[in-house]
Write a protein that holds these residues in place. Sequence first.
Motif, PDB file in Angstrom:
ATOM      1  N   ALA A  15       0.834  -1.208   0.000  1.00  0.00           N
ATOM      2  CA  ALA A  15       0.000   0.000   0.000  1.00  0.00           C
ATOM      3  C   ALA A  15       0.867   1.256   0.000  1.00  0.00           C
ATOM      4  CB  ALA A  15      -0.942  -0.009   1.199  1.00  0.00           C
ATOM      5  N   ALA A  16       1.908   1.268   0.811  1.00  0.00           N
ATOM      6  CA  ALA A  16       2.810   2.431   0.853  1.00  0.00           C
ATOM      7  C   ALA A  16       3.646   2.525  -0.415  1.00  0.00           C
ATOM      8  CB  ALA A  16       3.716   2.354   2.081  1.00  0.00           C
ATOM      9  N   LEU A  17       4.137   1.395  -0.903  1.00  0.00           N
ATOM     10  CA  LEU A  17       4.956   1.412  -2.115  1.00  0.00           C
ATOM     11  C   LEU A  17       4.148   1.850  -3.339  1.00  0.00           C
ATOM     12  CD1 LEU A  17       7.107  -1.795  -1.588  1.00  0.00           C
ATOM     13  CD2 LEU A  17       7.903   0.576  -1.586  1.00  0.00           C
ATOM     14  N   ALA A  18       2.867   1.541  -3.357  1.00  0.00           N
ATOM     15  CA  ALA A  18       2.009   1.947  -4.472  1.00  0.00           C
ATOM     16  C   ALA A  18       1.936   3.466  -4.589  1.00  0.00           C
ATOM     17  CB  ALA A  18       0.602   1.369  -4.297  1.00  0.00           C
ATOM     18  N   ARG A  19       2.159   4.169  -3.477  1.00  0.00           N
ATOM     19  CA  ARG A  19       2.125   5.638  -3.480  1.00  0.00           C
ATOM     20  C   ARG A  19       3.513   6.263  -3.574  1.00  0.00           C
ATOM     21  NH1 ARG A  19      -1.047   4.051   0.750  1.00  0.00           N
ATOM     22  NH2 ARG A  19       0.473   4.797   2.267  1.00  0.00           N
ATOM     23  N   SER A  20       4.549   5.454  -3.671  1.00  0.00           N
ATOM     24  CA  SER A  20       5.926   5.942  -3.666  1.00  0.00           C
ATOM     25  C   SER A  20       6.381   6.333  -5.082  1.00  0.00           C
ATOM     26  CB  SER A  20       6.866   4.866  -3.114  1.00  0.00           C
ATOM     27  OG  SER A  20       8.215   5.203  -3.352  1.00  0.00           O
ATOM     28  N   ALA A  21       6.740   7.596  -5.242  1.00  0.00           N
ATOM     29  CA  ALA A  21       7.243   8.066  -6.541  1.00  0.00           C
ATOM     30  C   ALA A  21       8.570   7.391  -6.882  1.00  0.00           C
ATOM     31  CB  ALA A  21       7.401   9.578  -6.518  1.00  0.00           C
ATOM     32  N   ILE A  22       9.395   7.135  -5.884  1.00  0.00           N
ATOM     33  CA  ILE A  22      10.686   6.481  -6.135  1.00  0.00           C
ATOM     34  C   ILE A  22      10.469   5.043  -6.609  1.00  0.00           C
ATOM     35  CG2 ILE A  22      12.849   5.699  -5.084  1.00  0.00           C
ATOM     36  CD1 ILE A  22      12.636   8.129  -3.198  1.00  0.00           C
ATOM     37  N   PHE A  23       9.538   4.330  -5.988  1.00  0.00           N
ATOM     38  CA  PHE A  23       9.238   2.960  -6.405  1.00  0.00           C
ATOM     39  C   PHE A  23       8.706   2.949  -7.839  1.00  0.00           C
ATOM     40  CE2 PHE A  23       6.395  -0.780  -6.613  1.00  0.00           C
ATOM     41  CZ  PHE A  23       7.344  -1.767  -6.434  1.00  0.00           C
ATOM     42  N   GLU A  24       7.818   3.890  -8.153  1.00  0.00           N
ATOM     43  CA  GLU A  24       7.291   3.979  -9.512  1.00  0.00           C
ATOM     44  C   GLU A  24       8.418   4.249 -10.508  1.00  0.00           C
ATOM     45  OE1 GLU A  24       4.200   6.712 -12.062  1.00  0.00           O
ATOM     46  OE2 GLU A  24       3.748   6.338  -9.953  1.00  0.00           O
ATOM     47  N   ARG A  25       9.336   5.159 -10.149  1.00  0.00           N
ATOM     48  CA  ARG A  25      10.480   5.442 -11.018  1.00  0.00           C
ATOM     49  C   ARG A  25      11.325   4.182 -11.214  1.00  0.00           C
ATOM     50  NH1 ARG A  25      12.821   9.835  -8.105  1.00  0.00           N
ATOM     51  NH2 ARG A  25      10.762  10.684  -7.878  1.00  0.00           N
ATOM     52  N   LYS A  26      11.514   3.424 -10.140  1.00  0.00           N
ATOM     53  CA  LYS A  26      12.297   2.191 -10.248  1.00  0.00           C
ATOM     54  C   LYS A  26      11.650   1.237 -11.258  1.00  0.00           C
ATOM     55  CE  LYS A  26      13.610  -2.008  -7.880  1.00  0.00           C
ATOM     56  NZ  LYS A  26      13.613  -2.810  -6.675  1.00  0.00           N
ATOM     57  N   LEU A  27      10.343   1.074 -11.185  1.00  0.00           N
ATOM     58  CA  LEU A  27       9.655   0.180 -12.109  1.00  0.00           C
ATOM     59  C   LEU A  27       9.773   0.667 -13.554  1.00  0.00           C
ATOM     60  CD1 LEU A  27       6.426  -0.760 -10.113  1.00  0.00           C
ATOM     61  CD2 LEU A  27       8.567  -2.055 -10.333  1.00  0.00           C
TER      62      LEU A  27
END
Length: 161
Positions: free
Chosen positions: A93-105
Amino acid sequence: MEPLLTAAAAWLDTVGIGPWSRGSALVYPVANTLHLLGLVMLVGGIGIVDLRVIGLWRRLPIAELSRALTPVAIAGLVLMVASGTILFAADGAALARSAIFERKLIIVAAALANAAAFRWAWSARIAGWTDGAPRPAQAMAAASLLLWLAAGASGRWIAYG
């Protein structure tokens, strides 16, 4: 991308992977260690091939090096996907809102697209590169190295973002 990641996190909770990864003192640290091992295998394997394509170690045949190390890189990628799913499930849930995680993907998707394009464009010609790879292949190899290193760095930065 957030709705898709939120749905994935919810599904991982529904099938039990989320609670399992959060509920054990060992699952998360073991998955994290395996994720790091996968990164080492991926970047170590494909990174050496990329550096050879760029022009290092000219005495080593590119085709043989690629044939030996690409399976190591692929195994590392598979290990990272499996362990990354467990890591994501622990805090989806927290990672889904993370801009850094999205950038990583996004970086991982770009790196995979670059790898597929390299294979499509150059795999049949690698054996003939006795005097070095063509400039476009060198550029793709440099992009590969930079993208995979950026993906790894982004993964480390998630905790601080």
